[in-house]
Design an enzyme around this catalytic site. Structure first.
Site, short mmCIF file in Angstrom:
data_model
loop_
_atom_site.label_atom_id
_atom_site.label_comp_id
_atom_site.label_asym_id
_atom_site.label_seq_id
_atom_site.Cartn_x
_atom_site.Cartn_y
_atom_site.Cartn_z
N ASP A 9 0.88 -1.16 0.00
CA ASP A 9 0.00 0.00 0.00
C ASP A 9 0.93 1.23 0.00
O ASP A 9 2.11 1.11 0.39
CB ASP A 9 -0.85 -0.06 1.27
CG ASP A 9 -1.68 1.18 1.48
OD1 ASP A 9 -2.40 1.57 0.55
OD2 ASP A 9 -1.60 1.77 2.57
N LEU A 10 0.42 2.38 -0.42
CA LEU A 10 1.31 3.56 -0.49
C LEU A 10 1.13 4.46 0.73
O LEU A 10 2.01 4.54 1.60
CB LEU A 10 1.02 4.33 -1.79
CG LEU A 10 1.83 5.60 -2.03
CD1 LEU A 10 3.33 5.29 -2.16
CD2 LEU A 10 1.35 6.32 -3.31
N LYS A 45 -8.90 6.31 6.18
CA LYS A 45 -7.68 5.66 5.70
C LYS A 45 -7.97 4.48 4.78
O LYS A 45 -8.74 3.58 5.15
CB LYS A 45 -6.82 5.20 6.88
CG LYS A 45 -6.15 6.36 7.58
CD LYS A 45 -5.14 5.89 8.60
CE LYS A 45 -4.51 7.11 9.26
NZ LYS A 45 -3.72 6.73 10.43
N SER A 114 -2.50 0.72 -4.37
CA SER A 114 -3.00 1.90 -3.64
C SER A 114 -4.35 2.36 -4.16
O SER A 114 -4.61 2.30 -5.36
CB SER A 114 -1.99 3.04 -3.79
OG SER A 114 -2.55 4.25 -3.31
N LYS A 145 -11.00 -0.44 -2.11
CA LYS A 145 -10.84 -1.30 -0.92
C LYS A 145 -12.05 -1.03 -0.01
O LYS A 145 -12.49 0.12 0.06
CB LYS A 145 -9.56 -0.93 -0.16
CG LYS A 145 -8.28 -1.10 -0.98
CD LYS A 145 -7.09 -0.49 -0.22
CE LYS A 145 -5.84 -0.48 -1.09
NZ LYS A 145 -4.70 0.20 -0.46
N GLU A 169 -0.13 -3.38 4.58
CA GLU A 169 -1.27 -2.46 4.59
C GLU A 169 -1.45 -1.80 5.96
O GLU A 169 -1.31 -2.45 6.98
CB GLU A 169 -2.50 -3.30 4.29
CG GLU A 169 -3.62 -2.84 3.49
CD GLU A 169 -3.87 -1.44 3.05
OE1 GLU A 169 -3.98 -1.25 1.84
OE2 GLU A 169 -4.01 -0.51 3.87
N ASP A 170 -1.80 -0.50 5.95
CA ASP A 170 -1.99 0.21 7.22
C ASP A 170 -3.46 0.45 7.57
O ASP A 170 -3.75 0.94 8.65
CB ASP A 170 -1.29 1.58 7.18
CG ASP A 170 -2.03 2.56 6.30
OD1 ASP A 170 -2.34 2.21 5.14
OD2 ASP A 170 -2.33 3.68 6.76
P1 B16 Z 1 -6.84 10.13 -3.54
P2 B16 Z 1 -3.69 4.06 0.01
C1 B16 Z 1 -5.61 5.96 0.02
O1 B16 Z 1 -4.31 5.54 -0.31
C2 B16 Z 1 -5.63 6.78 1.31
O2 B16 Z 1 -5.26 5.96 2.41
C3 B16 Z 1 -7.02 7.31 1.54
O3 B16 Z 1 -7.06 8.08 2.72
C4 B16 Z 1 -7.46 8.14 0.33
O4 B16 Z 1 -8.80 8.60 0.49
C5 B16 Z 1 -7.36 7.27 -0.93
O5 B16 Z 1 -6.03 6.79 -1.06
C6 B16 Z 1 -7.73 8.04 -2.17
O6 B16 Z 1 -6.76 9.02 -2.38
O7 B16 Z 1 -7.82 11.17 -3.11
O8 B16 Z 1 -5.41 10.62 -3.60
O9 B16 Z 1 -7.25 9.43 -4.81
O10 B16 Z 1 -3.60 4.00 1.52
O11 B16 Z 1 -4.62 3.04 -0.59
O12 B16 Z 1 -2.34 4.12 -0.65
MG MG Z 2 -2.83 3.16 3.32
#
Ligand code: B16
Ligand code: MG
Length: 219
Positions: A9-10, A45, A114, A145, A169-170
């Site tokens: 995950d990022l 998150k 991600s 997700k 994953e966090d």
């Molecule tokens: P964006 P991950 C997720 O990244 C974030 O944890 C989450 O908080 C965010 O809403 C989502 O990406 C969408 O992000 O607005 O930049 O498209 O944890 O899956 O790497």
């Molecule tokens: Mg994450």
């Protein structure tokens, strides 16, 4: 288990963008007169941008039409990008580069999974795009997700079957997605929050390939 692929995950695993997401959502919530706390932010998150907006609207007991939702989401993203565009490689979380490089060196395929549609920009800012053998992000998957699509897509990109992949994953939604994909999951964060992960460590700085292999015997 045999480890042939590792999927990362990022946000929250390789870089801590949660703070920037929070500040940008907070700005929108303030304009809308909705009380939005750091505790509320935990619920965002790993979930998609629109699902995050819906959680905030639900907290404020608001209902909006589709056009207004799109406007709010793009406003938030504009503010979020102001932070992301200033990010520097020193924001990469400790141990990430060392661990990923060691995996690659030992022949394990490495991919990114991600939810973020800003993944290409974040990777560019951090200068780590070329590190990954496959990149699955919010721009190429249609189901967010906890749906397993993003991890299954990443596994296909590196041509490794799910049962030979480990996800790092966090977020609770991300752990659920990894398990639904038929993969093992190392939670990054606290055991209390990530109860369903197969094992939990506080960060990638706590891992190396030897330790991962020891953990994998329990997976
Ligand atoms: P964006 P991950 C997720 O990244 C974030 O944890 C989450 O908080 C965010 O809403 C989502 O990406 C969408 O992000 O607005 O930049 O498209 O944890 O899956 O790497
Ligand atoms: Mg994450």
């Amino acid at each position: 288990m045999r480890i042939r692929g590792c999927i990362f995950d990022l946000d929250g695993v390789i870089v801590d963008t949660a703070r920037y997401h929070y500040l940008a959502w907070k700005k929108l919530a303030t304009i809308l007169n909705i009380e939005f706390t750091e505790e509320n932010n935990e619920r965002l998150k790993g979930v998609s941008r629109m699902a995050s907006l819906d959680i905030i609207l639900e907290i404020g007991n608001r209902v909006c039409d589709e056009k207004t939702r799109e406007e709010y989401a793009s406003l938030k993203n504009k503010w979020y990008l102001d932070y992301i565009n200033r990010m520097m490689p020193d924001e990469i979380l400790p141990g990430s580069l060392e661990f990923i490089s060691e995996l690659k060196y030992s022949g394990i395929k490495v991919a990114l999974g991600s939810a973020s549609r800003n993944t290409p920009l974040i990777l560019e800012r951090l200068g780590i795009g070329s590190l990954f053998d496959g990149i699955a992000d919010g721009n190429i998957v249609s189901k967010a997700k906890p749906d397993p699509e993003v991890f299954l897509t990443a596994a296909k990109m590196i041509a490794v079957p799910p049962e030979e992949c480990i996800v790092f994953e966090d977020a609770v939604a991300g752990v659920e997605a990894a398990l639904k994909a038929g993969m093992r999951c190392v939670g990054i964060g606290s055991e209390k929050t990530l109860k369903d992960a197969n094992v939990v460590v506080s960060g990638l700085d706590k891992l190396n390939l030897r330790k991962l292999k020891v953990l994998a015997k329990k997976l």
